[in-house]
Design a protein around this motif. Structure first.
Motif, PDB file in Angstrom:
ATOM      1  N   MET A  53       0.823  -1.208   0.000  1.00 23.65           N
ATOM      2  CA  MET A  53       0.000   0.000   0.000  1.00 23.65           C
ATOM      3  C   MET A  53       0.858   1.258   0.000  1.00 23.65           C
ATOM      4  O   MET A  53       0.345   2.362  -0.126  1.00 23.65           O
TER       5      MET A  53
ATOM      6  N   LEU B 271      -3.981   4.035  -6.247  1.00 22.67           N
ATOM      7  CA  LEU B 271      -5.278   3.624  -6.776  1.00 22.67           C
ATOM      8  C   LEU B 271      -5.114   3.030  -8.168  1.00 22.67           C
ATOM      9  O   LEU B 271      -5.662   1.972  -8.475  1.00 22.67           O
TER      10      LEU B 271
ATOM     11  N   LEU C  92      -3.583  -0.344  -8.070  1.00 21.77           N
ATOM     12  CA  LEU C  92      -4.570  -1.317  -7.599  1.00 21.77           C
ATOM     13  C   LEU C  92      -5.513  -1.724  -8.724  1.00 21.77           C
ATOM     14  O   LEU C  92      -5.697  -2.903  -9.002  1.00 21.77           O
TER      15      LEU C  92
ATOM     16  N   ILE D  46      -5.812  -5.330 -10.474  1.00 23.28           N
ATOM     17  CA  ILE D  46      -7.071  -6.048 -10.270  1.00 23.28           C
ATOM     18  C   ILE D  46      -7.654  -6.435 -11.624  1.00 23.28           C
ATOM     19  O   ILE D  46      -8.091  -7.563 -11.847  1.00 23.28           O
TER      20      ILE D  46
ATOM     21  N   PHE E  17     -14.203   2.363 -13.292  1.00 28.91           N
ATOM     22  CA  PHE E  17     -14.730   1.419 -12.320  1.00 28.91           C
ATOM     23  C   PHE E  17     -15.683   0.426 -12.950  1.00 28.91           C
ATOM     24  O   PHE E  17     -15.791  -0.701 -12.503  1.00 28.91           O
TER      25      PHE E  17
ATOM     26  N   MET F 279     -13.540  -2.266 -14.014  1.00 32.08           N
ATOM     27  CA  MET F 279     -13.140  -3.104 -12.894  1.00 32.08           C
ATOM     28  C   MET F 279     -14.276  -4.050 -12.487  1.00 32.08           C
ATOM     29  O   MET F 279     -14.054  -5.242 -12.268  1.00 32.08           O
TER      30      MET F 279
ATOM     31  N   LEU G 131      -9.685  -6.294   0.315  1.00 36.03           N
ATOM     32  CA  LEU G 131      -9.153  -5.021   0.810  1.00 36.03           C
ATOM     33  C   LEU G 131      -8.814  -4.099  -0.356  1.00 36.03           C
ATOM     34  O   LEU G 131      -9.161  -2.916  -0.370  1.00 36.03           O
ATOM     35  N   MET G 132      -8.147  -4.661  -1.354  1.00 36.98           N
ATOM     36  CA  MET G 132      -7.724  -3.844  -2.495  1.00 36.98           C
ATOM     37  C   MET G 132      -8.911  -3.342  -3.293  1.00 36.98           C
ATOM     38  O   MET G 132      -8.959  -2.185  -3.709  1.00 36.98           O
ATOM     39  N   ILE G 133      -9.875  -4.232  -3.523  1.00 39.59           N
ATOM     40  CA  ILE G 133     -11.029  -3.850  -4.350  1.00 39.59           C
ATOM     41  C   ILE G 133     -11.856  -2.781  -3.638  1.00 39.59           C
ATOM     42  O   ILE G 133     -12.257  -1.781  -4.237  1.00 39.59           O
TER      43      ILE G 133
ATOM     44  N   LEU H  90     -10.806  -0.709  -1.384  1.00 35.46           N
ATOM     45  CA  LEU H  90     -10.043   0.544  -1.367  1.00 35.46           C
ATOM     46  C   LEU H  90     -10.158   1.245  -2.711  1.00 35.46           C
ATOM     47  O   LEU H  90     -10.357   2.466  -2.779  1.00 35.46           O
ATOM     48  N   ALA H  91     -10.040   0.456  -3.784  1.00 38.50           N
ATOM     49  CA  ALA H  91     -10.161   1.050  -5.113  1.00 38.50           C
ATOM     50  C   ALA H  91     -11.536   1.685  -5.290  1.00 38.50           C
ATOM     51  O   ALA H  91     -11.650   2.800  -5.816  1.00 38.50           O
TER      52      ALA H  91
END
Lengths: 294, 339
Positions: free
Chosen positions: A39, A231, A234, A238, A275, A278, B128-130, B132-133
Motif C-alpha cells: 500500500m 489507486l 490497484l 485487479i 470502475f 473493474m 481489501l484492495m477492491i 479501497l479502489a
C-alpha cells in the motif's frame, strides 16, 4: 469528434497507460512473488520523484544536460533503497501475514507522505525534460505531439521487454517464477528466498521511483499524487491479474484509454468508466484478465 | 447465558457507561470543558465508532476487511445533503429530515449491497484492495462532479431537525441521540451474530465450502452482510454529516478511509466493542496530539502509533489488554496465530 481529435485522445490514453504500466508493474512484481500488497507503492513513487527532484534542481540551475538523467537514476535508487529497508526491517519477518503487511505499508505511507510534505512543502513541482526529449514531434493524422509523451511509451516498452527478459531468460527470473508457484519448495531447493525477495522488492520499488520521475516530468508533482498512483496500481492489477506482467500491460492499457476517452466524452463522469471496467472484469474473471485462478 | 440475558446485561452496562461518563465529566470539570468533551470528543468518538462498527462487524464475523465503509457512510451523508430542505447549494432539496434520512439510509444499504456484490467472489487481501479502489474512485468521482455533489466544496448547512424544541447540534441533544444510536446498533450486532444468519456468516468465514455443502447460499449471505454493514455505516454517515454541518469530498477521501481503518485496528478487530474503543482513542489523540507534538505533523504521529500497534499487537487495544491480563494472571498464552 473528428478523426484527428479521436487519434489524439487515443494517443493520450496510450501515453498515460505507459506511465501506469511502469508504476503498476512494480506493484504487480512485488505481489506476484511475496503476496505483499504494498500500500506504500504510491509513497515509493513520491520518494523517487522528490529525491529525483532534489538532485535535479541544483544541476538544472547550472544548466547541465545530464540533470534529468541523473534524477532518473537518483529517483530509482532512492525508491529501491527505501523498498529494501521496508522489506528487510518490517515486512520480511511477517511473511505470509498479508493483512498485517498491508496495514504496515499503510502506516508507512501515512508517515512518508507527511514527512515529504514537511521536507518539500506543498508547492507543486515539475521536472523539465532534457532538450533532446523536449518539444514536439510531427505525427501523421495528429500533427505536432509532445515528444516526451512518446518517450513515455518508449520507456514503458523498454520496461516491459526488460522485465520479460529478466523473468524468462535469467537465473533470477527463474527463481522468481519458481517462487511465485511454490515458495517453500524453492527454499527447500537451497535458494535464499529472502534474498530473492529483497531483490524483487528493490526492483519493484525502483520501477515506482522511475515512474515517479517520468510522471513528474509529464505532469506536476504534488501531495496526493501517491494516492492517485496507488489507486491506479490497484485497479490496473485487479483488472489485469495479479503478478502477471502481460496482465499489467493489458490493465494499464484499458485504464489509461478509459480515463482519456472518458474525459473527452463525459468529463465529470470519467472515473465511473474506469470502475465499470473493474466491476465487469471482477464479475466475469475475479482473478483478473490474465490472472490464474487460485 | 441466554441471548436475551446477554443483551439485557450488555445493554444496561452500555447505558450506564453512556450516562455516567457525561455525569462524571460534569462533576470533574468546569461546565464549558465538560461540554467540550461531550460535544467534541465523545460525540465524535460515537459517530466514527458507529462507522467503524460496520467495518468491525464485517471483519470479525465475516472476515472481510472492507475499506469501502467510509464511502458507504459518505453516500448516506451525500444523499441526506442532496435531498434535505435548507442545504446549500440546492441539488434536489425539498424533503424534510425524516424523509431525507430515510432515503439516506436506504441509499447506504443499497451501496453496501453493491459493494458486497462487487467484492463477493474475492477474499482477504483482494477484498481489501477492491474496496479501497472503490472508495478512492468514488472520492475522485465526487470531487470532480459538480452537478450532483458540488465538487470540491461539497454541500453545506445540514443542521439536522429540532428535537423537542432544542437544536439537534446542541452538545447534550447530539450526544444523547448519538449514544442511543450507537448502543442500539451495537446490541443489534450482538443479537444478529447469534441468529441463524449470523452463525451461518461465521461459518462462511471459517469454511465457505463446508457451509455451502450444507446448503447455505454463501454468496447471498455475504452480500446481505455487506448490506447490514451499509445500514450501520449509513447511520454513522447521517450523524457525521449533521455533526459537520454538511459533507465534502475530504470527509470520504483516502485519509478518512484510512483513519477509519486505523480506529478499527487500534481498537481491535476481534469484537464489536473494539470499534468504539478505537474511535475514542483516535478522537482523544486527534484532539490533544497537537499539544504533544508538532501540530503540523499530526499524520506522522498517528502513522507511527498505528505502525507500533500493528507491529506489537495486531489485534489492537483489546488484544493488548487481554494479553496484559493473561500476563498478570500468569497464564500461558494460547497458540492462536495473530490476525
Amino acid at each position: 469528434m473528428s478523426g484527428a481529435t479521436a487519434a489524439t485522445v487515443i494517443l493520450n490514453g496510450l501515453t498515460l497507460a505507459a506511465l501506469y504500466f511502469v508504476v503498476a508493474s512494480g506493484f504487480s512484481l512485488i505481489f506476484g512473488l511475496m503476496r505483499t500488497v504494498n500500500m506504500a507503492h504510491g509513497s515509493l513513487y513520491l520518494v523517487g520523484a522528490y529525491i529525483g527532484y532534489a538532485v535535479f534542481e541544483p544541476l538544472y540551475d547550472r544548466d547541465l544536460w545530464y540533470a534529468w538523467y541523473l534524477a532518473i537514476l537518483a529517483g530509482m535508487a532512492a525508491a529501491a533503497l527505501f523498498g529494501v529497508l521496508m522489506q528487510t526491517v518490517l515486512l520480511g519477518w511477517m511473511q505470509g501475514q498479508e493483512l498485517r503487511q498491508a496495514l504496515v505499508t499503510i502506516a508507512l505511507s501515512i508517515i512518508v507522505a507527511d514527512q515529504l510534505l514537511a521536507r518539500f512543502g506543498g508547492t507543486p513541482r515539475q521536472f523539465f525534460a532534457p532538450d533532446a526529449l523536449f518539444g514536439s514531434t510531427a505525427l501523421p493524422l495528429i500533427g505536432n505531439y509532445p515528444t516526451f509523451r512518446l518517450v513515455q511509451i518508449g520507456v514503458a516498452l523498454a520496461v516491459g521487454i526488460g522485465l520479460w527478459l529478466l523473468l524468462n531468460r535469467t537465473r533470477l527470473g527463474l527463481m522468481v517464477r519458481a517462487g511465485v508457484d511454490d515458495r517453500p519448495m524453492l527454499a527447500a531447493m537451497g535458494v535464499n528466498v529472502p534474498l530473492v525477495a529483497v531483490l524483487v522488492f528493490a526492483l519493484g520499488a525502483a520501477l515506482a521511483g522511475l515512474g515517479g520521475v517520468i510522471g513528474a516530468t509529464a505532469q506536476p508533482l504534488a501531495q496526493g499524487v501517491d494516492a492517485r498512483f496507488l489507486l491506479t496500481a490497484l485497479v490496473v492489477v485487479i483488472v489485469g491479474g495479479m503478478g502477471s506482467i502481460a496482465g499489467t500491460a493489458i490493465g494499464a492499457l484499458l485504464v489509461g484509454l478509459a480515463e482519456q476517452i472518458g474525459q473527452a466524452l463525459f468529463p465529470t463522469y470519467s472515473v465511473i468508466l474506469t470502475f465499470l471496467i473493474m466491476v465487469v472484469v471482477l464479475a466475469i474473471r475475479p482473478q483478473g484478465i490474465m490472472g490464474r485462478a487460485r | 447465558m441466554t441471548l436475551a440475558r446477554t443483551l439485557l446485561l450488555t445493554g444496561t452496562a452500555g447505558l450506564g457507561i453512556l450516562c455516567l461518563v457525561p455525569l462524571a465529566l460534569f462533576l470533574a470539570l468546569p461546565e464549558n470543558q465538560a461540554l467540550f468533551w461531550i460535544g467534541n470528543i465523545l460525540a465524535r468518538a460515537l459517530i466514527y465508532g458507529i462507522i467503524a462498527l460496520s467495518l468491525t462487524f464485517l471483519a470479525t464475523y465475516g472476515g472481510f476487511v472492507s475499506l469501502a465503509q467510509m464511502m458507504v457512510a459518505g453516500i448516506a451523508g451525500y444523499v441526506l445533503a442532496m435531498t434535505v430542505q435548507g442545504a446549500v447549494p440546492v441539488i434536489i432539496g425539498g424533503f424534510g429530515y425524516p424523509m431525507a434520512i430515510l432515503m439516506a439510509l436506504l441509499a447506504s444499504v443499497l451501496a453496501g449491497l453493491a459493494v458486497g456484490a462487487i467484492a463477493v467472489r474475492t477474499n482477504d487481501i483482494y477484498l481489501l484492495m477492491i474496496t479501497l479502489a472503490l472508495a478512492v474512485g468514488f472520492y475522485r468521482f465526487v470531487e470532480s462532479n459538480i452537478d450532483l455533489f458540488n465538487g470540491y466544496e461539497g454541500i453545506r448547512n445540514v443542521l439536522g431537525p429540532d428535537i423537542l424544541g432544542r437544536r439537534f447540534r446542541d452538545p447534550m441533544v447530539f450526544y444523547t441521540i448519538a449514544s442511543g444510536t450507537a448502543l442500539l446498533l451495537y446490541l443489534g450486532v450482538l443479537f444478529l451474530v447469534r441468529t441463524p444468519f449470523g452463525l451461518a456468516l461465521q461459518g462462511i468465514r471459517d469454511n465457505p465450502r463446508r457451509i455451502s455443502a450444507l446448503g447455505y447460499n454463501v454468496v447471498l449471505h455475504r452480500i446481505v452482510a455487506f448490506g447490514i454493514a451499509g445500514f450501520i455505516a449509513g447511520c454513522g454517515g447521517v450523524l457525521a454529516t449533521i455533526y459537520n454541518i454538511g459533507i465534502s469530498p475530504g470527509s470520504i477521501g483516502l485519509g478518512a478511509t484510512i483513519n477509519l481503518l486505523i480506529m478499527s485496528v487500534v481498537g481491535g478487530l476481534g469484537h464489536p466493542v473494539g470499534a468504539f474503543v478505537g474511535s475514542l482513542i483516535f478522537a482523544i489523540f486527534d484532539t490533544f496530539a497537537a499539544s504533544l507534538y508538532d501540530r503540523d505533523r499530526f499524520n506522522s504521529l498517528i502513522g507511527a502509533v498505528f505502525l507500533v500497534i500493528v507491529l506489537i499487537s495486531p489485534d489492537g487495544a483489546l488484544g493488548l489488554s487481554r494479553r496484559l491480563g493473561r500476563l498478570l494472571r500468569g497464564k500461558p498464552k494460547p497458540g492462536a496465530p495473530p490476525a
